[in-house]
Motif scaffolding. Structure first.
Motif, short mmCIF file in Angstrom:
data_model
loop_
_atom_site.label_atom_id
_atom_site.label_comp_id
_atom_site.label_asym_id
_atom_site.label_seq_id
_atom_site.Cartn_x
_atom_site.Cartn_y
_atom_site.Cartn_z
N ARG A 1 0.84 -1.18 0.00
CA ARG A 1 0.00 0.00 0.00
C ARG A 1 0.88 1.23 0.00
N GLU A 2 0.37 2.29 -0.60
CA GLU A 2 1.08 3.56 -0.59
C GLU A 2 0.05 4.67 -0.79
N TRP A 3 0.46 5.91 -0.54
CA TRP A 3 -0.42 7.04 -0.80
C TRP A 3 -0.39 7.33 -2.29
N ALA A 4 -1.58 7.53 -2.86
CA ALA A 4 -1.67 7.79 -4.31
C ALA A 4 -1.87 9.29 -4.54
N GLY A 5 -0.86 9.93 -5.07
CA GLY A 5 -0.98 11.34 -5.43
C GLY A 5 -1.35 11.48 -6.89
N LYS A 6 -1.23 12.69 -7.40
CA LYS A 6 -1.49 12.89 -8.84
C LYS A 6 -0.78 14.14 -9.34
N TYR A 7 -0.54 14.16 -10.64
CA TYR A 7 0.04 15.35 -11.26
C TYR A 7 -1.09 16.35 -11.48
N ALA A 8 -0.85 17.58 -11.06
CA ALA A 8 -1.90 18.60 -11.18
C ALA A 8 -1.27 19.98 -11.24
N ARG A 9 -2.05 20.93 -11.73
CA ARG A 9 -1.58 22.31 -11.74
C ARG A 9 -1.36 22.79 -10.31
N LEU A 10 -0.40 23.70 -10.15
CA LEU A 10 -0.06 24.19 -8.81
C LEU A 10 -1.27 24.77 -8.09
N ASP A 11 -2.18 25.40 -8.82
CA ASP A 11 -3.31 26.04 -8.14
C ASP A 11 -4.48 25.08 -7.89
N PHE A 12 -4.31 23.80 -8.28
CA PHE A 12 -5.42 22.86 -8.16
C PHE A 12 -5.85 22.64 -6.70
N ALA A 13 -4.87 22.31 -5.85
CA ALA A 13 -5.21 22.00 -4.46
C ALA A 13 -5.87 23.20 -3.79
N LEU A 14 -5.38 24.39 -4.12
CA LEU A 14 -5.93 25.59 -3.48
C LEU A 14 -7.35 25.89 -3.97
N SER A 15 -7.70 25.36 -5.16
CA SER A 15 -9.04 25.63 -5.70
C SER A 15 -10.11 24.78 -5.04
N ARG A 16 -9.72 23.83 -4.18
CA ARG A 16 -10.70 22.91 -3.60
C ARG A 16 -11.44 23.50 -2.41
N PHE A 17 -10.98 24.65 -1.91
CA PHE A 17 -11.62 25.21 -0.71
C PHE A 17 -12.69 26.22 -1.08
N LYS A 18 -13.77 26.23 -0.30
CA LYS A 18 -14.92 27.10 -0.56
C LYS A 18 -15.24 27.89 0.70
N ARG A 19 -16.08 28.92 0.51
CA ARG A 19 -16.63 29.60 1.69
C ARG A 19 -17.30 28.54 2.56
N GLY A 20 -17.14 28.62 3.84
CA GLY A 20 -17.70 27.59 4.71
C GLY A 20 -16.59 26.67 5.21
N ASP A 21 -15.39 26.75 4.61
CA ASP A 21 -14.26 25.96 5.07
C ASP A 21 -13.43 26.74 6.10
N GLY A 22 -14.02 27.80 6.65
CA GLY A 22 -13.35 28.56 7.71
C GLY A 22 -12.13 29.29 7.18
N ILE A 23 -11.07 29.30 7.98
CA ILE A 23 -9.86 30.07 7.67
C ILE A 23 -9.17 29.55 6.40
N LEU A 24 -9.46 28.27 6.05
CA LEU A 24 -8.78 27.68 4.88
C LEU A 24 -9.14 28.41 3.59
N LEU B 1 -5.54 6.19 -0.99
CA LEU B 1 -4.73 4.99 -0.82
C LEU B 1 -4.63 4.20 -2.12
N HIS B 2 -3.45 3.67 -2.41
CA HIS B 2 -3.32 2.67 -3.47
C HIS B 2 -3.02 1.34 -2.77
#
Ligand SMILES: [Zn+2]
Length: 313
Positions: A252-275, A304-305
């Motif tokens: 088993r290992e953690w499965a990541g992915k190739y993505a644009r640098l701003d991808f992870a930051l785009s996942r947060f919305k109003r309602g996610d508090g300080i994030l 997980l993979h």
């Protein structure tokens, strides 16, 4: 006519055919109390085995409507689907090439069945790695839009109803599939029957026991997909279930992915508090530096993979 799919139309309370769902692992009925509610979806925890699931949930025919063309180019991919699945082909295929090496280090070849194959990108890469490939996809929209080179090897339908030869496959993959399935245990049992003795089952799935999932709680992105994600396994629960069915965990290992640098930051919305303001400031800075489109390997260690092997005869 069903209403066209749009995340803003999602409302489980509107679905008259919603059904209570017994736990797929131990069969226990759902507890009366929800652990929490996300976007009108009730997530309950099995009082016997601890597995989390959505219950009640819409009937399978209603669930299938989610996977139309808009799912793959979603107006709001935090709530459902992908921002632009076909447009992200290069990153997805690069991610899959990396994972394929983990499934078959140094010895490709044989028959590979990909369940939930979407546009067939894994099939294209597995073929390049020397496999004979077959895909199954329940979204007609995705299968019809697959590249012509692979479209002929994609069948449309559900895994439980698909008629594939038994004891025949060297590799079966469930990548980002099992959490969408109405009955993951039945699918694991079927995978066992279809695999050759010694064949490998490769599962990529969100891990509800990961640090990020535990820290985020109901705000964890994988919980935010009403009518899409139905089960939430921890790595330990899944490995234990596989082992009990004769699919021995091999790695088993953690499965990541190739993505644009701003991808992870785009996942947060109003309602996610300080994030939310922190992520918004981060995106602004990336844009100012002209770095938002750079591609990196993102691995928040919440997916997980798990690689399992069917017992040899
Ligand atoms: Zn249970």
């Amino acid at each position: 006519m069903p209403k066209p799919f749009h995340p803003k139309n999602l409302n489980l309370a509107d679905v008259s055919e919603a059904e209570d769902v017994p736990c797929c692992v131990c069969g226990a009925p759902p507890p009366g109390k929800a652990e929490f509610v996300v976007q009108t979806q009730r997530v309950v925890r099995c009082p016997i085995c601890g597995l989390q699931r959505v219950s009640p949930r819409p009937a399978p025919a209603v669930l299938r409507q989610v996977y139309g063309a808009d799912y793959w180019k979603s107006p709001d991919s935090v709530l459902a689907g992908y921002t632009d699945y076909p447009g992200d082909e290069a990153n997805i295929r690069r991610t899959f090439r990396r994972r394929i090496k983990r499934v078959a280090p140094g010895h490709g070849g044989g028959l590979w069945l990909d369940v939930g194959c979407a546009y067939g990108f894994l099939l294209l890469e597995a073929e390049q790695a020397g496999y004979e490939v077959q895909g199954l996809e329940w979204s007609e929209a995705a299968a019809a839009a697959a590249p012509e080179a692979i479209r002929g090897r994609i069948r449309v339908g559900s895994f439980q109803q698909a008629d594939f030869p038994e004891n025949a496959w060297d590799v079966i993959s469930f990548w980002d599939y099992l959490e969408h399935s109405p009955d993951p245990k039945a699918d694991l049992l079927k995978a066992y029957r279809l695999l050759k003795p010694g064949g490998r089952l490769s599962i990529v799935i969100p891990d509800a026991g990961s640090r990020l999932a535990r820290w985020m709680g109901p705000r964890w992105e994988e919980f935010k997909k009403p009518q899409e994600h139905l089960y939430f396994f921890t790595g330990k629960q899944l490995a234990s279930l596989c082992a009990s069915l004769g699919l021995t965990p091999q790695g088993r290992e953690w499965a990541g992915k190739y993505a644009r640098l701003d991808f992870a930051l785009s996942r947060f919305k109003r309602g996610d508090g300080i994030l939310f303001p922190v992520a918004r400031a981060g995106r602004f800075m990336l844009k100012m530096m002209g770095l938002e489109a750079c591609v990196i390997y993102v691995n928040p260690r919440d997916k997980l993979h798990l690689l399992c092997q069917k017992e040899r005869a």
